[in-house]
Write an enzyme that holds these catalytic residues in place. Sequence first.
Site, PDB file in Angstrom:
ATOM      1  N   HIS A 124      19.410  -2.017  23.982  1.00  0.00           N
ATOM      2  CA  HIS A 124      18.149  -1.287  24.064  1.00  0.00           C
ATOM      3  C   HIS A 124      18.443   0.201  24.007  1.00  0.00           C
ATOM      4  CE1 HIS A 124      15.213  -4.453  24.532  1.00  0.00           C
ATOM      5  NE2 HIS A 124      15.973  -5.052  25.439  1.00  0.00           N
ATOM      6  N   ASP A 152      15.107   4.680  20.225  1.00  0.00           N
ATOM      7  CA  ASP A 152      14.068   3.851  19.615  1.00  0.00           C
ATOM      8  C   ASP A 152      13.232   4.649  18.613  1.00  0.00           C
ATOM      9  OD1 ASP A 152      14.800   1.640  21.011  1.00  0.00           O
ATOM     10  OD2 ASP A 152      13.027   1.524  22.281  1.00  0.00           O
TER      11      ASP A 152
END
Length: 372
Positions: free
Chosen positions: A121, A151
Amino acid sequence: MPLKGIKVLEFVGLAPGPLCGKILTDFGATVTRIDKILDNPLDVLQQGKSTISVDLKNPKGQQLVLRLANKCDVLIEPFRPGVMEKLNLGPNELRKQNPRLIYARLTGFGQHGRLAPRAGHDINYVAISGVLSMLGRRQEKVTAPINLLADFAGGSVMCALGICLALLERHNSGRGQVVDASMVEGAAYVASWLFMSRNLNIWGQERGDNILDGGSYFYDTYETKDGLYISVGALEPQFFELLKQRLELPEDLCQFGEEHQDRGKRLLTEVFLSKTQSEWSKIFEDVDACVYPVLDYREVHKHDHNKERESFELLEGVTAPRPAPLLSRTPGKLPKKSDKQHNLIEELELKPQELKDLLDSGVLTLPEKAKL
């Protein structure tokens, strides 16, 4: 709009892919999402896109995607390396029939390398990029910037940039290509200045002890009387002098020097607690001391500067930033829920029985309003 006429097929994953598709949508591209379900509550970035659900494990579903890709300019996929190849939908297969296709692969670690098949992540990608080691207060653990850096900045925005560059190159060559967008590399690239400026005198100390990372009292945030915050960025001497004047700080307080930092932080902490954020904003309203309020995300659209530039819109009751950057002739536009969504299925010119068979078998699922 600058991307009008560009057709995009977006395979829905977590937030990085949908934001990349949103950027293209906001600047005029037609985006069709392929999701496992039609109404995905986790994807809040689907405005202006149309959605279909396809059984990708079914050969008929794979053939349907192949036909859709033949009609598209861009494909965005967010899966681990090898997943699309197992579905017979990798770039080699799709670009044989559509050599103009730009195949954008948005992953954490990229398409090759030891970590490529591994899960992760934002916090992991920023860690491997080296950027996380630069973020955080002195004598505290490193601090992850939510999931903005890998991200979205390093992933979504860099992937959208790669797609636009590939579209521009295709204008000359007539050929598409594969965009390998690694969030690790994207986060590092966004932080290029942080890497390449380490020999400047603004650095040289441990994390949290430098001018820009929390080590200087004149470049920090401070709480106000009403529990809100003020940002202070008085880096240059002329800005610092104006800061001292408006805060009525002691004349002997210096900007630089380790011996002044603790004293300065204590003085600014005390003085900012004496008034509300609104009161301080008025005091610094007409002076370039680089002091501005930390606006709450729920109220940011009400600030007079943001209102004047129409920087935010209320989209279905939620504050949404206007597409940036602002282009003078062909600016981006936030799609509204009422905007007519393009149905890419229509372009396949499926025979009625063929479409019925796909729907009845569950290979294809369409929203009610999109069914032919």
